[in-house]
Motif scaffolding. Structure first.
Motif, short mmCIF file in Angstrom:
data_model
loop_
_atom_site.label_atom_id
_atom_site.label_comp_id
_atom_site.label_asym_id
_atom_site.label_seq_id
_atom_site.Cartn_x
_atom_site.Cartn_y
_atom_site.Cartn_z
N LEU A 196 0.84 -1.20 0.00
CA LEU A 196 0.00 0.00 0.00
C LEU A 196 0.87 1.26 0.00
O LEU A 196 0.44 2.33 0.40
CB LEU A 196 -0.93 0.00 1.22
N SER A 197 2.10 1.12 -0.46
CA SER A 197 3.01 2.26 -0.44
C SER A 197 2.46 3.38 -1.33
O SER A 197 2.04 3.14 -2.47
CB SER A 197 4.41 1.85 -0.91
N GLY A 198 2.43 4.57 -0.79
CA GLY A 198 1.94 5.72 -1.54
C GLY A 198 0.44 5.75 -1.76
O GLY A 198 -0.07 6.63 -2.45
N ALA A 199 -0.28 4.80 -1.18
CA ALA A 199 -1.74 4.76 -1.39
C ALA A 199 -2.43 5.87 -0.63
O ALA A 199 -1.99 6.29 0.44
CB ALA A 199 -2.28 3.41 -0.96
N ASN A 200 -3.55 6.35 -1.18
CA ASN A 200 -4.36 7.37 -0.52
C ASN A 200 -5.49 6.68 0.23
O ASN A 200 -6.42 6.15 -0.36
CB ASN A 200 -4.93 8.33 -1.57
N LEU A 201 -5.38 6.69 1.57
CA LEU A 201 -6.38 6.07 2.43
C LEU A 201 -7.04 7.10 3.33
O LEU A 201 -7.51 6.79 4.43
CB LEU A 201 -5.72 4.98 3.27
N GLU A 202 -7.12 8.33 2.85
CA GLU A 202 -7.74 9.39 3.64
C GLU A 202 -9.19 9.03 3.97
O GLU A 202 -9.96 8.64 3.10
CB GLU A 202 -7.69 10.73 2.90
N LEU A 203 -9.53 9.14 5.27
CA LEU A 203 -10.88 8.87 5.76
C LEU A 203 -11.35 7.44 5.49
O LEU A 203 -12.54 7.13 5.58
CB LEU A 203 -11.88 9.87 5.17
N ALA A 204 -10.43 6.55 5.17
CA ALA A 204 -10.80 5.15 4.94
C ALA A 204 -11.16 4.48 6.27
O ALA A 204 -10.62 4.82 7.32
CB ALA A 204 -9.66 4.39 4.28
N ASN A 205 -12.10 3.55 6.20
CA ASN A 205 -12.48 2.77 7.38
C ASN A 205 -11.69 1.47 7.38
O ASN A 205 -11.94 0.57 6.58
CB ASN A 205 -13.98 2.48 7.36
N LEU A 206 -10.71 1.38 8.28
CA LEU A 206 -9.85 0.20 8.40
C LEU A 206 -10.06 -0.48 9.75
O LEU A 206 -9.17 -1.15 10.26
CB LEU A 206 -8.39 0.60 8.22
N GLU A 207 -11.25 -0.33 10.29
CA GLU A 207 -11.53 -0.92 11.59
C GLU A 207 -11.36 -2.44 11.53
O GLU A 207 -11.95 -3.12 10.69
CB GLU A 207 -12.96 -0.59 12.03
N GLY A 208 -10.54 -2.96 12.42
CA GLY A 208 -10.34 -4.40 12.49
C GLY A 208 -9.60 -4.99 11.31
O GLY A 208 -9.49 -6.22 11.19
#
Length: 280
Positions: free
Chosen positions: A153-165
């Protein structure tokens, strides 16, 4: 070869796209589909393993339970497509457009998703082990409980992403953009977060054991467990106060170096508790 029934309905140009609503459970493995317009098509359960769908238009298509293992979907338009429980293992999805697509419980192990657009996509419970998501756009995507072990996930845009659990064990998150991401209960053991932007992220209950925080930006990161933080590697080389990104050196530089050192010393003196990094 394009199957005969598709050749009969072949069209050229976007002005006359054909919508198929009865292609479910077809066997199209290893096909070279010269026909490219499948918008809103019903391909539920279809066998498309190893099929060449490069640049295909599958916007809003129903591909639930479809077998797309090893398929070439590079630069395909899958916006809003229904891909729940689809098999996309080792599929080529580089630069594919998957905005708003539903990939819940899909198998994307070892899939190639470099620079893919997955903004707002639903990837809840998806299997993404060893998937390549380098520079992908996952802004506001739902990755709750997704398995991203060893994913790139290098350089990936995960702004405001839901990564719960989400399982991010050993994931490569170098210089990933995790601004205001929700990482509650996420597993980040052994993950590489060098230079990642975690500003404003929620890390409640996140496991950081063995994660590499060299140069990571944690300004305004919330609900961080002190023991978990200090179980990470290079936590003392992370940046905790307001900083600027230096594109030449590709690293974060605190606007106030002394304030950052004071914050590190504060953490050093803590043995337990929850901390927010909200100081200037």
């Amino acid at each position: 070869m394009t199957p005969g029934f598709l050749r009969r309905y072949q069209r050229t140009g976007l002005e006359n796209p054909v919508t198929f609503d009865c292609l479910n459970y077809l066997l199209l493995s290893n096909s070279i589909l010269n026909f490219r317009y499948f918008d809103q098509a019903n391909l539920e359960g279809a066998s498309l393993s190893c099929a060449n769908l490069e640049g295909a238009f599958l916007k809003g298509a129903n591909l639930q339970l479809a077998n797309l293992q090893d398929a070439n979907l590079q630069d395909a338009n899958l916006e809003g497509a229904k891909l729940q429980r689809a098999i996309l293992q080792r599929a080529i999805l580089q630069e594919a457009k998957l905005r708003g697509a539903n990939l819940q419980d899909a198998n994307l192990q070892e899939a190639k998703l470099q620079r893919a657009i997955l903004r707002g996509a639903i990837l809840r419970g998806a299997s993404l082990q060893v998937a390549n998501l380098q520079d992908a756009n996952l802004e506001v995507a739902n990755l709750q409980d997704a398995n991203l072990q060893d994913a790139n996930l290098s350089g990936a845009n995960l702004e405001l992403a839901n990564l719960e659990g989400a399982d991010l064990i050993r994931a490569d998150l170098v210089r990933a953009y995790l601004v205001r991401a929700y990482l509650s209960g996420a597993y980040l053991s052994g993950a590489c977060l060098q230079g990642a932007d975690l500003s404003g992220a929620d890390l409640q209950g996140a496991g950081l054991q063995g994660a590499d925080l060299q140069g990571a930006y944690l300004y305004q990161t919330r609900r961080v467990n002190v023991k978990s933080l200090k179980s990470a590697r290079n936590w003392e080389q992370a940046v905790y106060t307001k900083s600027e990104w230096n594109s030449d050196n590709r690293q974060w530089f605190p606007l106030d170096q002394e304030a950052n050192e004071a914050k590190i010393e504060e953490i050093r003196n803590l043995t337990e508790g929850i901390i927010d990094f909200s100081s200037p």
